[in-house]
Design an enzyme around this catalytic site. Structure first.
Site, PDB file in Angstrom:
ATOM      1  CG  HIS A 281      -2.172  -0.846   1.063  1.00 46.22           C
ATOM      2  ND1 HIS A 281      -2.177  -2.160   0.738  1.00 46.22           N
ATOM      3  CD2 HIS A 281      -3.580  -0.321   0.905  1.00 46.22           C
ATOM      4  CE1 HIS A 281      -3.384  -2.512   0.718  1.00 46.22           C
ATOM      5  NE2 HIS A 281      -4.345  -1.356   0.963  1.00 46.22           N
TER       6      HIS A 281
ATOM      7  CG  HIS B 154       2.123  -3.437   6.278  1.00 46.13           C
ATOM      8  ND1 HIS B 154       2.877  -4.355   5.944  1.00 46.13           N
ATOM      9  CD2 HIS B 154       1.258  -3.316   5.425  1.00 46.13           C
ATOM     10  CE1 HIS B 154       2.526  -4.665   4.469  1.00 46.13           C
ATOM     11  NE2 HIS B 154       1.477  -4.052   4.358  1.00 46.13           N
TER      12      HIS B 154
END
Length: 206
Positions: free
Chosen positions: A124, A174
């Site tokens: 992302h 993450h």
């Protein structure tokens, strides 16, 4: 000159983290950061960051890229169309290669959503800086659109990339080292896309 310096710094940061993210120093930062975001979760923030994480997902970026690609083709901007495709497909392929090389498992500290695949570097973060960064360059520098609002669009682009990146940590999928590595790799790849475009464009117009 400044772009080359930032490119070199980005590569140093990425490879530095790639070989050291598992050190105790970085592990502590990673865990503490995710625990901080876990501690501030609310229903509003859950929805807020889920919205931004979707803006950095393939479900938004692919349709956006297709719309822009169609626009460029209709305007007969074939060179720009080619480099837009290279920006998206190249970034996607590179991210998969890097994740396969590092093989880092995703965080297991109470994530709010499920994500498959490896964690390092963040797709992302990498995708948002490449795609939104290239679109910013495309519209303002190439198509000369909205130049009077340069600082507005620059602020919006940076804010979008930052919020997408923060959303991945907030949602617990993450580590911050994944995010920093993704942004670093994404910026380096963006530079390596823009540079050959500039050289090709100059030869075409000369």
């Amino acid at each position: 000159m400044a772009k080359k310096i930032f490119l070199i710094i980005s590569l140093i940061v990425f490879f530095g983290l790639a070989f050291s993210y598992d050190l105790a120093f970085f592990r502590k930062i990673d865990v503490n950061t995710l625990e901080f975001f876990e501690g501030i979760r609310t229903t509003f923030l859950n929805r807020f960051f889920y919205f931004f994480t979707e803006l950095g997902s393939k479900h938004f970026i692919i349709p956006l890229s297709v719309v822009v690609l169609i626009y460029l083709i209709l305007k007969k901007k074939y060179l720009e169309s080619t480099f837009l495709i290279l920006a998206f497909l190249g970034m996607t392929g590179l991210n998969h290669l890097l994740k396969g090389w590092i093989h880092r498992e995703r965080p297991s500290l109470n994530p709010l959503i499920h994500e498959s695949g490896y964690s390092f570097p963040s797709g992302h973060a990498m995708g948002s800086i490449v795609v939104f960064g290239f679109l910013f360059y495309l519209f303002l520098y190439i198509l000369k659109m909205g130049q009077k609002l340069y600082y507005v669009w620059l602020t919006v682009t940076i804010a979008l990339i930052v919020l997408i990146s923060i959303s991945r940590m907030y949602l617990g999928v993450h580590y911050p080292t994944d995010i920093i590595a993704g942004l670093s790799a994404g910026y380096a790849y963006l530079c390596l896309i823009i540079l050959p475009y500039q050289l090709t464009s100059k030869r075409k117009n000369s």
